[in-house]
Structure formats: structure tokens, C-alpha cells
Design a protein around this motif. Structure first.
Motif, PDB file in Angstrom:
ATOM      1  N   GLU A 361       0.913  -1.320  -0.098  1.00 38.47           N
ATOM      2  CA  GLU A 361       0.101   0.077  -0.055  1.00 38.47           C
ATOM      3  C   GLU A 361       1.001   1.392  -0.018  1.00 38.47           C
ATOM      4  OE1 GLU A 361      -3.000   1.402  -0.409  1.00 38.47           O
ATOM      5  OE2 GLU A 361      -3.095  -0.321  -1.096  1.00 38.47           O
ATOM      6  N   GLU A 362       1.816   1.246   0.754  1.00 44.00           N
ATOM      7  CA  GLU A 362       2.921   2.298   1.057  1.00 44.00           C
ATOM      8  C   GLU A 362       3.400   2.790  -0.523  1.00 44.00           C
ATOM      9  OE1 GLU A 362       5.897   1.440   3.702  1.00 44.00           O
ATOM     10  OE2 GLU A 362       4.367   0.426   4.954  1.00 44.00           O
ATOM     11  N   LEU A 363       3.620   1.771  -1.454  1.00 41.87           N
ATOM     12  CA  LEU A 363       4.166   2.292  -2.668  1.00 41.87           C
ATOM     13  C   LEU A 363       3.074   2.755  -3.874  1.00 41.87           C
ATOM     14  CD1 LEU A 363       6.489  -0.921  -2.845  1.00 41.87           C
ATOM     15  CD2 LEU A 363       7.124   1.448  -2.365  1.00 41.87           C
ATOM     16  N   ALA A 364       1.430   2.458  -3.509  1.00 38.71           N
ATOM     17  CA  ALA A 364       0.697   2.512  -4.290  1.00 38.71           C
ATOM     18  C   ALA A 364       0.554   3.944  -5.003  1.00 38.71           C
ATOM     19  CB  ALA A 364      -0.612   2.317  -3.857  1.00 38.71           C
ATOM     20  N   GLU A 365       0.853   4.934  -4.533  1.00 36.69           N
ATOM     21  CA  GLU A 365       0.760   6.287  -4.999  1.00 36.69           C
ATOM     22  C   GLU A 365       2.047   6.320  -5.915  1.00 36.69           C
ATOM     23  OE1 GLU A 365       0.648  10.724  -3.655  1.00 36.69           O
ATOM     24  OE2 GLU A 365      -0.177   9.223  -2.289  1.00 36.69           O
ATOM     25  N   LEU A 366       3.257   5.929  -5.581  1.00 36.72           N
ATOM     26  CA  LEU A 366       4.361   6.260  -6.332  1.00 36.72           C
ATOM     27  C   LEU A 366       4.461   5.372  -7.689  1.00 36.72           C
ATOM     28  CD1 LEU A 366       7.704   6.275  -4.374  1.00 36.72           C
ATOM     29  CD2 LEU A 366       7.027   7.795  -5.926  1.00 36.72           C
ATOM     30  N   VAL A 367       3.608   4.084  -7.475  1.00 35.99           N
ATOM     31  CA  VAL A 367       3.596   2.992  -8.632  1.00 35.99           C
ATOM     32  C   VAL A 367       2.667   3.376  -9.623  1.00 35.99           C
ATOM     33  CG1 VAL A 367       2.845   0.981  -9.116  1.00 35.99           C
ATOM     34  CG2 VAL A 367       4.189   1.185  -7.406  1.00 35.99           C
ATOM     35  N   GLN A 368       1.568   4.271  -9.226  1.00 34.96           N
ATOM     36  CA  GLN A 368       0.501   4.841 -10.332  1.00 34.96           C
ATOM     37  C   GLN A 368       1.354   5.991 -10.978  1.00 34.96           C
ATOM     38  OE1 GLN A 368      -3.024   4.908  -7.529  1.00 34.96           O
ATOM     39  NE2 GLN A 368      -3.819   3.914  -9.036  1.00 34.96           N
ATOM     40  N   ASP A 369       2.264   6.651 -10.215  1.00 34.10           N
ATOM     41  CA  ASP A 369       2.865   7.835 -11.049  1.00 34.10           C
ATOM     42  C   ASP A 369       3.782   7.412 -12.036  1.00 34.10           C
ATOM     43  OD1 ASP A 369       1.887  10.320 -10.195  1.00 34.10           O
ATOM     44  OD2 ASP A 369       3.546  10.689  -8.699  1.00 34.10           O
ATOM     45  N   LYS A 370       4.647   6.503 -11.422  1.00 36.40           N
ATOM     46  CA  LYS A 370       5.822   6.172 -12.204  1.00 36.40           C
ATOM     47  C   LYS A 370       5.891   4.790 -13.049  1.00 36.40           C
ATOM     48  CE  LYS A 370       8.327   9.347  -9.416  1.00 36.40           C
ATOM     49  NZ  LYS A 370       9.445  10.355  -9.856  1.00 36.40           N
ATOM     50  N   VAL A 371       5.206   3.685 -12.715  1.00 40.12           N
ATOM     51  CA  VAL A 371       5.202   2.674 -13.318  1.00 40.12           C
ATOM     52  C   VAL A 371       4.267   2.440 -14.388  1.00 40.12           C
ATOM     53  CG1 VAL A 371       5.234   0.107 -12.742  1.00 40.12           C
ATOM     54  CG2 VAL A 371       6.553   1.772 -11.105  1.00 40.12           C
TER      55      VAL A 371
END
Length: 447
Positions: A361-371
Motif C-alpha cells: 500500500e505504501e508504494l501505491a501512489e508512487l507506482v501509479q505515478d511512475k510505473v
């Protein structure tokens, strides 16, 4: 500390234990080394060559519990039965770093934090060496401090210290202490209490005087809250990415500014290390350099030409415009968060392995942004797939580094990135994170 005719037991026969044994022997102690596991051949050889008595796969209590002092490996928890028995007998238990500190007058630059320790330690060492200082590198990295203290040729040491090492340090003093950040890690060793882990990190301030300096991350709420309750004589040098510091350092989108002794500025684009967390690491090292009166030109040069540690955001190659980056050393979510945060182009992310209770969950925002796509590289990838299904269009599974790199090459386009940052341990498919990183690099070079 006079060791003549005194008995010392050293528990754990890795780099730090063997180093402590050699120093103890050099200082006249009666030395006994005991490891509950198997001792690596090279360390057995070293002990044998130096006529040091040792045992493996057992702890002989009759010898250990009659010691005057015990030097404990950082890997042995305080709850271990042998340690509990030694505590009950009132035997002094210390770390290898504490023991080494008794026998050197060198100045100590000590670095701790949950993430970025190794990079900052290597960068600071690089900076001091470039300035012509006579400096050693030790702690969690390189050769054991105790071993280096036998010859005691260095005037300075840059030490990477884990909370486990700090737990067994009492009289040791840092001349410059750096605290990078505090995030939940290893909580199983601290009764699952964050405040215990925080207190452990803050032991780096022990015994500091008004001549010493504490460099810390002013943007970390856990650090600033705990510091407000801490009584330290050390001079404070905070660094921040958010606000200017009158004595310390800060960075904005364009430049870094260090205000120690007088002002130093440098373009952020000239820093060798990219990403916000690395800017923090560069600020911390730069402050240490200015405290030691290192010339501005030397600091500028060091911060721009530093080569980072292998397997940590390591550039591997560019193939048809696709950049491949090896961050195999990222074995937890937090490290991967830092890696993803520093990606400036669309990224194909290779993730997976043995999960240490990860919360994706902690990575969710970054993953949507970058991946743009995810490649799972593990035996059981169900948790990762569940976390990102529906959020990321393409999720595939690979069973080898070669297969993962092949998928990466197909899924990424020119001017995009394939990033190996697993957020997991490696031992389901690989021997170690180094093995995983090396197989990844071999596969990229074979494209």
C-alpha cells in the motif's frame, strides 16, 4: 582497557568478531571465540593462523560465563539464552566498535539511519580521502574497525553503524554523528515498539561534548520529536529539503546550500547521486566536510564524481535507448520507495522474492505515478499481483533474471527505464541480493 591476564569471549566469528579477536590478542587478553553457527573457512583460517582458540556450532558456557568481558556480534539478539545468562552474572557485554574505541584516539564520523547509511558512509569517506585526510572506513562496511585499530594508522574513521551495534556501545564517542532518517525496521528486535528502535538510533549521541556535531534530517518527524526530548551538548546541524537552515544545509529544485563556517552552494544537477533521498545523503556528507574545514572545491568535486555502491541504484547499461538499473540491494518496501521516487522516466518495475511482511500500500501512489508495467520475480507473487491488479495494466511473472530482463526489454520503449528493485529478500530464487543483482546485470549485457 588493560587486557593482561584477563579473559575475553567473542561471540560470533564473522568480520567483526574475528577483528575483535585479533585486537584482543594484540592487547594481551586471553581470547576465546565462539559461534553458534558454522564459521566461514577464511575466518577459521585466520583464527588458526593466529593461534586463537575457537569453537563452532555450540557455546561452551563454562568458558564464556567466566569471562571478564564479552564482545557480541550485532546479529545475536539480547534474548539469546547465552546473553541472558551472561547478563545475570553481571558480565560486561559490548560491541566490536565499543571494544575498538578503547584503543584508538582517531576522530570518528558515525552514520546511522534506517536507509541510506551505506551510500552516505561511502560518500563521506570518498570526500575525506579526496581532501587528503588519513581516513579509514569501517562499521557495517569494509574491514572490521577492531582489526584496523591494531596498527592504528588512521587519524579519522567513517563508520556505518546499525542500531544493533549502537545497542552495545556505552563509552564510545562520535566526533561527528549523522542521523539520516528513522522508519520502522527490525522492530522484532525492539519488542515491536518504535520508541525502543528510535532510542537505539539516538545512542549515537552518547558522550558527545560541545566540540562535537550532530547532523540530522530536520524533515523527519520522528527525529525532530525525539530530539526535542533529548539533552545533548553537541552542536546541531540540521539538513532539509523543505526549509532553509541557518546552521546546516538545505536544497531546493535548483541548488544545495550548506551554511557551516560560511556559505557553500552547488547546482543540484551536478550531484552524482540522483533522487531526493540521495540529495539528503549529499547534504549530510557536505556538512561533515565543511565541519572538518574541507575546501569547497574538494566538496564540489566529491559530490559530483562519486560512484555509488554496487546493487544500489546502479546503472547497468542502455540498450536501444532503454536504461537498465540494478537496485537488488532494496530488500524492503522502504528502500524500493526511495528507488521509485528517484525515477524520472516511465519505468518497468521488477519486484518480488521473499517478503518480510511487506505492505505494498505504501508504494501505491508512487507506482501509479511512475510505473507502466510490473514484472514479478519470485516463487510466490500472489501478494504483489493482488496489490497492483487493476492499478497497473500489465503484470507478468518471471522465474529467472534472464526471463525478467527479456520481459523488461519487450515492455519498455526508448527513453524508458527497467528497474530491478525487489522490495524483498532474494533467497527463493537466488543465493543473495548480490547474486540476484549479478544475474540481472549478466542478462542485460547478454541482450
Amino acid at each position: 582497557m588493560n587486557g593482561t591476564n584477563k579473559h575475553i569471549s567473542i561471540l560470533g566469528a564473522g568480520e567483526s568478531g574475528v577483528g575483535a579477536a585479533l585486537l584482543a590478542q594484540a592487547k594481551g587478553w586471553n581470547v576465546f571465540v565462539s559461534d553458534f553457527g558454522k564459521i566461514k573457512d577464511k575466518f577459521q583460517q585466520e583464527l588458526t593462523n593466529n593461534n586463537i582458540q575457537f569453537e563452532q556450532e555450540q557455546h561452551s558456557e563454562d568458558i564464556i560465563l567466566t569471562s571478564d568481558v564479552i564482545v557480541k556480534s550485532p546479529g545475536i539478539p539480547h534474548k539469546a539464552p547465552i546473553i541472558q545468562k551472561a547478563v545475570a552474572k553481571g558480565i560486561k557485554i559490548i560491541s566490536e566498535i565499543e571494544f575498538a574505541g578503547y584503543y584508538t584516539q582517531a576522530k570518528m564520523i558515525c552514520i546511522t539511519g534506517s536507509n541510506g547509511k551505506t551510500t552516505t558512509t561511502l560518500l563521506t569517506h570518498h570526500l575525506l580521502r579526496k581532501a587528503g585526510l588519513n581516513v579509514g572506513l569501517a562499521g557495517n562496511i569494509g574491514q572490521s574497525l577492531a582489526k584496523q585499530v591494531i596498527a592504528d594508522e588512521f587519524e579519522y574513521y567513517v563508520l556505518e553503524l546499525s542500531s544493533f551495534q549502537l545497542d552495545d556501545m556505552y563509552d564510545f564517542k562520535a566526533d561527528i554523528a549523522i542521523l539520516l532518517n528513522i522508519t520502522p525496521d527490525h522492530l522484532d528486535r525492539y519488542d515491536y515498539k518504535m520508541e525502543n528502535y528510535t532510542a537505539s538510533k539516538f545512542r549515537i549521541l552518547q558522550n558527545m561534548t560541545a566540540n562535537d556535531w550532530f547532523i540530522y534530517n530536520a524533515d523527519d518527524p520522528i527525529i525532530t520529536e525525539h530530539l526535542a526530548l533529548t539533552n545533548t551538548k553537541a552542536q546541531l546541524a540540521p539538513f532539509s529539503l523543505k526549509e532553509e537552515q541557518t546552521q546546516g544545509a538545505h536544497a531546493n529544485e535548483q541548488q544545495i546550500t550548506i551554511t557551516i563556517k560560511n556559505q557553500f552552494t552547488m547546482s543540484i544537477h551536478d550531484l552524482a547521486l540522483k533522487g531526493k533521498h540521495n540529495t539528503q545523503n549529499s547534504l549530510a556528507s557536505g556538512i561533515a566536510g565543511r565541519i572538518l574545514d574541507i575546501r569547497k572545491e574538494t566538496i564540489r568535486e566529491s559530490l559530483s564524481d562519486f560512484k555509488n555502491v554496487e546493487h544500489r541504484l546502479e546503472f547497468v547499461a542502455k540498450v536501444h535507448g532503454i536504461e537498465f538499473i540494478n537496485d537488488s540491494k532494496a530488500t524492503n518496501v522502504n528502500s524500493t520507495w526511495y528507488a521509485l521516487e528517484s525515477m524520472e522516466k516511465p519505468t518497468v518495475w521488477i519486484v518480488g522474492g521473499v517478503d518480510k511482511g511487506n505492505n505494498y500500500e505504501e508504494l501505491a501512489e508512487l507506482v501509479q505515478d511512475k510505473v507502466k508495467a510490473i514484472i514479478c520475480l519470485g516463487v510466490d507473487n500472489s501478494k504483489i499481483i493482488e496489490a497492483f491488479q487493476g492499478k497497473i495494466e500489465t503484470i507478468v511473472e518471471a522465474k529467472s533474471a534472464m526471463e525478467a530482463v527479456g520481459f523488461g526489454y519487450q515492455l519498455a520503449k526508448k527513453d524508458e527505464i527497467v528497474l530491478l528493485s525487489p522490495a524483498c529478500a532474494s533467497f527463493d530464487l537466488f543465493e543473495s541480493y548480490e547474486d540476484r543483482g549479478n544475474q540481472f546485470k549478466d542478462a542485460v549485457r547478454a541482450l
